[in-house]
Write an enzyme that holds these catalytic residues in place. Structure first.
Site, short mmCIF file in Angstrom:
data_model
loop_
_atom_site.label_atom_id
_atom_site.label_comp_id
_atom_site.label_asym_id
_atom_site.label_seq_id
_atom_site.Cartn_x
_atom_site.Cartn_y
_atom_site.Cartn_z
CG ASP A 68 -0.66 -0.14 2.53
OD1 ASP A 68 0.55 -0.39 2.53
OD2 ASP A 68 -1.26 -0.06 3.55
N GLY A 104 -4.21 -4.94 18.49
CA GLY A 104 -2.77 -5.47 18.33
C GLY A 104 -2.53 -6.72 17.57
N GLY A 140 -3.11 -7.63 14.48
CA GLY A 140 -3.01 -7.46 13.04
C GLY A 140 -4.36 -7.43 12.06
CB SER A 180 -7.01 -3.17 10.81
OG SER A 180 -6.71 -1.80 10.56
CB SER A 181 -8.27 -3.12 16.99
OG SER A 181 -7.12 -2.66 17.20
CB SER A 182 -5.60 1.13 14.94
OG SER A 182 -5.17 0.70 13.65
CG ASP A 215 -4.92 -1.35 8.15
OD1 ASP A 215 -4.63 -2.01 7.25
OD2 ASP A 215 -4.10 -1.03 9.00
CE1 TYR A 234 3.49 -1.57 8.33
CE2 TYR A 234 4.15 0.63 8.46
CZ TYR A 234 3.34 -0.24 7.94
OH TYR A 234 2.44 0.35 6.88
P1 ADP Z 1 -4.23 -3.50 14.93
O1 ADP Z 1 -4.77 -2.31 14.41
O2 ADP Z 1 -3.58 -4.37 14.22
O3 ADP Z 1 -5.15 -4.00 16.12
P2 ADP Z 1 -2.40 -1.25 16.20
O4 ADP Z 1 -1.34 -1.33 17.14
O5 ADP Z 1 -2.41 -0.46 14.97
O6 ADP Z 1 -2.87 -2.89 16.05
O7 ADP Z 1 -3.94 -0.84 17.01
C1 ADP Z 1 -4.03 -1.16 18.33
C2 ADP Z 1 -4.48 -0.02 19.43
O8 ADP Z 1 -5.64 0.67 18.93
C3 ADP Z 1 -4.39 -0.46 20.80
O9 ADP Z 1 -3.30 -0.44 21.21
C4 ADP Z 1 -5.51 0.77 21.20
O10 ADP Z 1 -4.87 1.87 21.50
C5 ADP Z 1 -6.35 1.05 20.24
N1 ADP Z 1 -7.52 0.18 20.27
C6 ADP Z 1 -8.03 -0.90 19.78
N2 ADP Z 1 -9.25 -1.52 20.24
C7 ADP Z 1 -9.61 -0.81 21.36
C8 ADP Z 1 -10.64 -0.73 22.09
N3 ADP Z 1 -11.57 -1.68 22.07
N4 ADP Z 1 -10.76 0.38 23.17
C9 ADP Z 1 -9.93 1.37 23.06
N5 ADP Z 1 -8.77 1.32 22.17
C10 ADP Z 1 -8.61 0.30 21.22
MG MG Z 2 -3.46 -0.84 13.20
#
Ligand code: ADP
Ligand code: MG
Length: 361
Positions: A23, A107, A109, A111-113, A157, A206
């Site tokens: 990307d 965290g 992978g 993409s919770s972010s 993402d 990364y």
């Molecule tokens: P990924 O996107 O792969 O899950 P990242 O490191 O990019 O990993 O993002 C994870 C971050 O997103 C967490 O450390 C936190 O800061 C934020 N996050 C994810 N889920 C939640 C949640 N349910 N509540 C609050 N913050 C969250």
């Molecule tokens: Mg992320």
């Protein structure tokens, strides 16, 4: 005082099907939204304060007028970053109070972010009765991640989480910004397995890969690795070996994405699965973004009956794998994958059978 109406928005996590680290190299990617995500629910508040709570991360309250990244509660930066970006787009975000819930692991992978950014953006747009074109929303969320969370992520993402469609893969061309959804062949299932090693521990890797692929493009005198074919690369013996490996990964990943689109359109599961296997092998050898745990998950999966292919998904250096298998075999594949991985690594992995689901809403 009248109670403010309660509104909510939801955004799913995603898997990267193919197009690893392409990307930010102006390339093409193929992703899919999964059936787990995050929801933001809340209302406008009086007095201009912004307060956000998360079951897993805690509670944050800040004055709404001056938004800047927090040093302590860094998770809230994904939310505040979106507030800041929407305001830059002339949407006057007022004080609000909201709660984040959902089943999406952070965290890993998946993409919770991006899910958190998009749930925030869609919630705030709804709350202020405003609309933006989808790609503008995705980009605002990406900028939030760059500026407030300090992660220089590509747009895969956000685009996948936003444009996801049930039983469809999302194709995204990062140069032309074309988004296309492609029907996923019937009778195939995706299994996601977490390696149990968090990717964020290695964010330095990364950024190093970003720098190496940039250096390779410079050495090849092209605007981006997107502009090189694998045939052309084979003749460039002047490139140092390390950069040649990095470049080969990106160039061949782009080619795999184009071929995958054809396989998907033709309903060719085995063809598509073979590309997943080739992608992982290239991660392992050329890009060195796999780990012993990811390799183990992939090799166990590849040897189970009904499996068509497996690879790491997302940035690598930890995180999760995806396994493509025939639907009737899915339960047994998931069970065996978890069992054998635990036996060989000592790690209890979360293995989920995921539907390809609709995008953020
Ligand atoms: P990924 O996107 O792969 O899950 P990242 O490191 O990019 O990993 O993002 C994870 C971050 O997103 C967490 O450390 C936190 O800061 C934020 N996050 C994810 N889920 C939640 C949640 N349910 N509540 C609050 N913050 C969250
Ligand atoms: Mg992320």
């Amino acid at each position: 005082m009248t109670a403010q109406p309660l509104l909510s928005a939801y955004a799913p996590g995603r898997v990267e099907l193919l197009g690893n680290h392409t990307d930010y190299n102006d390339g093409v990617v193929l992703g899919a939204a999964i059936d787990r995500g995050l929801t933001m629910r809340g209302s406008k508040s009086t007095g201009g304060m912004i307060s956000v709570s998360s079951k897993t991360m805690g509670c944050v309250e800040v004055g709404g007028s001056e938004i800047r990244p927090l040093v302590d509660d860094r998770w809230a930066n994904y939310v505040l970053g979106v507030v800041s970006e929407l305001r830059s787009l002339s949407i006057p975000i007022a004080g609000f109070s909201a709660e984040i819930t959902g089943e999406l692991p952070a965290g890993s992978g998946l993409s919770s972010s991006a899910a958190l950014e998009l749930a925030t953006a869609l919630f705030l747009l709804k709350l202020h009765q405003r609309e933006l074109p989808p790609l503008a929303i995705a980009k605002a969320c990406q900028r939030a991640e760059h500026r407030f969370a300090g992660v220089q992520s590509g747009l895969l993402d956000q685009v996948t989480s936003l444009f996801g469609r049930a039983d469809h893969a999302v194709f995204f061309d990062c140069r032309t910004e074309e988004v296309r959804t492609i029907p996923f062949p019937k009778g195939l299932t995706l299994i996601i397995a977490e390696s149990g090693k968090k990717r964020e521990l290695a964010s330095g890797d990364y950024n190093r890969r970003r720098a190496e692929t940039r250096a390779a493009a410079d050495a090849l005198q092209v605007p981006a690795l997107r502009d090189v074919t694998s045939l052309q690369l084979k003749t460039r013996h002047d490139l140092p070996e390390l950069l040649r490996g990095r470049a080969a990964h990106i160039v061949e990943e782009n080619e795999r994405v184009w071929r995958a689109v054809d396989f998907l359109l033709a309903g060719d599961g085995p063809g598509f699965g073979a590309l997943l296997n080739a992608s992982h092998e290239s991660s392992r050898r050329n890009f060195e973004n796999s780990t012993p745990e990811l390799d183990l998950l992939v090799s166990i999966a590849q040897n189970l009956p009904g499996v068509l292919g497996a690879r790491l998904t997302g940035g690598g250096f930890g995180g999760a794998t995806i396994t493509l298998c025939e639907q009737p075999a899915a339960e047994e594949v998931a069970t065996q994958l978890a069992k054998r991985y635990r036996a060989e690594s000592g790690i209890t992995s979360r293995v989920i059978i995921s539907a390809i689901a609709a995008g953020a809403r």
